[in-house]
Design an enzyme around this catalytic site. Structure first.
Site, PDB file in Angstrom:
ATOM      1  N   ARG A  76      57.480  20.476  58.482  1.00  0.00           N
ATOM      2  CA  ARG A  76      58.307  21.374  57.672  1.00  0.00           C
ATOM      3  C   ARG A  76      59.687  21.504  58.314  1.00  0.00           C
ATOM      4  O   ARG A  76      59.890  21.226  59.494  1.00  0.00           O
ATOM      5  CB  ARG A  76      57.656  22.768  57.587  1.00  0.00           C
ATOM      6  CG  ARG A  76      57.507  23.410  58.945  1.00  0.00           C
ATOM      7  CD  ARG A  76      57.400  24.904  58.923  1.00  0.00           C
ATOM      8  NE  ARG A  76      57.171  25.410  60.276  1.00  0.00           N
ATOM      9  CZ  ARG A  76      58.115  25.590  61.184  1.00  0.00           C
ATOM     10  NH1 ARG A  76      59.370  25.310  60.894  1.00  0.00           N
ATOM     11  NH2 ARG A  76      57.815  26.060  62.390  1.00  0.00           N
ATOM     12  N   GLN A  89      62.545  25.600  62.934  1.00  0.00           N
ATOM     13  CA  GLN A  89      62.351  25.496  64.369  1.00  0.00           C
ATOM     14  C   GLN A  89      60.969  26.042  64.749  1.00  0.00           C
ATOM     15  O   GLN A  89      60.003  25.799  64.025  1.00  0.00           O
ATOM     16  CB  GLN A  89      63.508  26.219  65.065  1.00  0.00           C
ATOM     17  CG  GLN A  89      64.866  25.619  64.652  1.00  0.00           C
ATOM     18  CD  GLN A  89      66.042  26.232  65.379  1.00  0.00           C
ATOM     19  OE1 GLN A  89      66.041  26.364  66.590  1.00  0.00           O
ATOM     20  NE2 GLN A  89      67.063  26.615  64.629  1.00  0.00           N
ATOM     21  N   TYR A  90      60.872  26.751  65.872  1.00  0.00           N
ATOM     22  CA  TYR A  90      59.577  27.306  66.272  1.00  0.00           C
ATOM     23  C   TYR A  90      59.293  28.596  65.518  1.00  0.00           C
ATOM     24  O   TYR A  90      60.194  29.423  65.310  1.00  0.00           O
ATOM     25  CB  TYR A  90      59.549  27.606  67.770  1.00  0.00           C
ATOM     26  CG  TYR A  90      59.265  26.409  68.631  1.00  0.00           C
ATOM     27  CD1 TYR A  90      57.975  25.901  68.755  1.00  0.00           C
ATOM     28  CD2 TYR A  90      60.290  25.764  69.310  1.00  0.00           C
ATOM     29  CE1 TYR A  90      57.719  24.783  69.544  1.00  0.00           C
ATOM     30  CE2 TYR A  90      60.042  24.649  70.103  1.00  0.00           C
ATOM     31  CZ  TYR A  90      58.751  24.171  70.207  1.00  0.00           C
ATOM     32  OH  TYR A  90      58.499  23.074  70.976  1.00  0.00           O
ATOM     33  N   TYR A 117      55.785  31.538  64.726  1.00  0.00           N
ATOM     34  CA  TYR A 117      54.438  31.997  65.085  1.00  0.00           C
ATOM     35  C   TYR A 117      53.652  32.277  63.821  1.00  0.00           C
ATOM     36  O   TYR A 117      54.191  32.790  62.830  1.00  0.00           O
ATOM     37  CB  TYR A 117      54.528  33.279  65.923  1.00  0.00           C
ATOM     38  CG  TYR A 117      53.209  34.013  66.055  1.00  0.00           C
ATOM     39  CD1 TYR A 117      52.227  33.552  66.932  1.00  0.00           C
ATOM     40  CD2 TYR A 117      52.947  35.160  65.304  1.00  0.00           C
ATOM     41  CE1 TYR A 117      51.004  34.220  67.039  1.00  0.00           C
ATOM     42  CE2 TYR A 117      51.736  35.827  65.419  1.00  0.00           C
ATOM     43  CZ  TYR A 117      50.771  35.357  66.282  1.00  0.00           C
ATOM     44  OH  TYR A 117      49.559  36.008  66.392  1.00  0.00           O
ATOM     45  N   CYS A 153      62.679  30.782  65.603  1.00  0.00           N
ATOM     46  CA  CYS A 153      63.703  30.127  64.788  1.00  0.00           C
ATOM     47  C   CYS A 153      65.007  29.914  65.555  1.00  0.00           C
ATOM     48  O   CYS A 153      66.071  29.793  64.961  1.00  0.00           O
ATOM     49  CB  CYS A 153      63.954  30.909  63.496  1.00  0.00           C
ATOM     50  SG  CYS A 153      62.475  31.071  62.477  1.00  0.00           S
TER      51      CYS A 153
END
Length: 223
Positions: free
Chosen positions: A71, A74-75, A77, A182
């Protein structure tokens, strides 16, 4: 097929199995063999790395499983207390405009939050939905602090979308401590319960369904 299916999964859904299911369904939609699907799930605690993830933003790599995701973004949770709404929609019939589609996803969340008297907002250059926090000390430059309440990340294949939005209802917000969410360091994260609203997952699901039709079935989202 023009119908839209809604599905709610009980318990916690594994991330890899969810991605496999989404990819299979997106292929079925593209081939005209299955209707569009909005799938509501919760995941066990985990981090996902989108296609723009910076390795330095994973500050505690041993805390939870980390999944590479195709997707955008960024990172982020995922975990219990967070509603993930996977939207498998056919943009061949809804307009082949990625920017407009992401904006519609944000508007879906904003319209949903409004049902609980929460003002969610867009921010230029920051995908997702934000709330201002006048109850917190301002930033050093005097501007109001903002917290992210919903993340958005999508992928398209043959103009059919998958992945979608993640809205914080009542997750353990300390779990965000293992990443820079993000890639943003000067703002935090929040949830409906953190904002003082005793919203249940069932409450949110009803609002998501009601708001979806208001946003995506309007003439503004059709070509």
């Amino acid at each position: 097929m023009s119908s839209l299916e809604w599905r709610i999964s009980d318990g916690l859904t594994g991330y890899d199995s969810a991605v496999s299911s989404m990819e299979a369904r997106a292929a079925e939609i593209a081939a005209g063999r299955s209707p569009e699907l909005v799938w509501l799930v919760e995941h066990p605690p985990l981090y996902t790395a989108g296609t723009s993830a910076n390795a330095g933003d994973l500050t505690d790599p041993d805390r939870f499983p980390v999944h590479a995701s195709k997707r955008g973004g960024q990172y982020t949770y995922h975990g219990p207390g967070q509603r993930v709404a996977y939207a498998m929609l056919d943009l061949n019939t809804r307009g082949r405009d990625v920017r407009k589609f992401v904006c519609a996803l944000e508007n879906w969340v904003i319209t949903t939050l409004a049902e609980f008297n929460v003002r969610g907002e867009h921010r230029e250059g920051r995908v997702g939905v934000w709330v201002t926090r006048p109850d917190k000390p301002p930033l050093p430059d005097g501007t109001l602090r903002e917290d992210k309440i919903a993340a958005i990340g999508v992928r398209l294949r043959k103009w059919v979308s998958f992945h979608g939005v993640a809205i914080n209802v009542d997750p353990d917000l300390s779990h965000y401590g293992g990443i820079v969410p993000c890639g943003i360091t000067n703002h935090g994260v929040t949830s409906l319960v953190d904002l003082g609203l005793p919203v249940t997952m069932a409450d949110l699901d009803l609002a998501l369904k009601h708001s979806f039709h208001r946003v995506f079935d309007s003439d503004a989202t059709r070509p």
